[in-house]
Design an enzyme around this catalytic site. Sequence first.
Site, short mmCIF file in Angstrom:
data_model
loop_
_atom_site.label_atom_id
_atom_site.label_comp_id
_atom_site.label_asym_id
_atom_site.label_seq_id
_atom_site.Cartn_x
_atom_site.Cartn_y
_atom_site.Cartn_z
N CYS A 182 124.64 66.21 69.10
CA CYS A 182 124.12 64.96 68.55
C CYS A 182 122.75 64.75 69.18
CB CYS A 182 125.08 63.78 68.76
SG CYS A 182 125.37 63.27 70.46
N HIS A 184 135.21 76.70 86.27
CA HIS A 184 136.01 75.72 87.02
C HIS A 184 136.83 74.79 86.13
CE1 HIS A 184 133.64 75.82 91.10
NE2 HIS A 184 133.92 77.02 90.65
C1 RB5 Z 1 121.96 58.75 66.69
O1 RB5 Z 1 120.80 57.99 66.54
C2 RB5 Z 1 122.28 58.90 68.18
O2 RB5 Z 1 122.75 57.70 68.70
C3 RB5 Z 1 123.28 60.01 68.39
O3 RB5 Z 1 122.80 61.21 67.89
C4 RB5 Z 1 123.65 60.31 69.84
O4 RB5 Z 1 122.53 60.45 70.63
C5 RB5 Z 1 124.67 59.42 70.43
O5 RB5 Z 1 125.14 59.61 71.55
#
Ligand code: RB5
Length: 148
Positions: free
Chosen positions: A69, A102
Amino acid sequence: MCEPMKIAIASDHAALDLKAELREWLIELGHEVADLGPDTAESVDYPDYGYKIADVVAEGTVERGVALCGSGLGISIAANRNPAVRCAMVSEPLSATFARSHNDANMIAMGARIIGPEMAKACIAAFLNTEFEGGRHQRRVDKLSNPS
Ligand code: RB5
């Protein structure tokens, strides 16, 4: 390099391009890759994809998971809500190595707004090529599945 594995990869919109690059690289290395999405840049919610990839790792449909993400944090938190998942959020390969040796991590998470594709590949290589050491670490890993 390790034997070919079944690997799931998933992201949110913030890591769509990194996901595509890592997917193609893993396929070039001979791995079987299940891309769980998303397929477009439309804004999505990282928990949905964190839960989705955690499910296939927990079921054993794949051997390892790579979750992405923007920061790597949200999707790792989501994946770790599945008790069968040990997802390590990493930004450099030494952490990925320890996550395997680990913690017997079955997933790693990385942030597309934190690291670039080459660092991400180095993290994945460490994650795939490092064996769990077992021994004293096994007892500790067992406790992760049985919080009390
Ligand atoms: C999306 O804008 C962002 O919040 C997501 O990709 C991530 O960083 C969340 O933890």
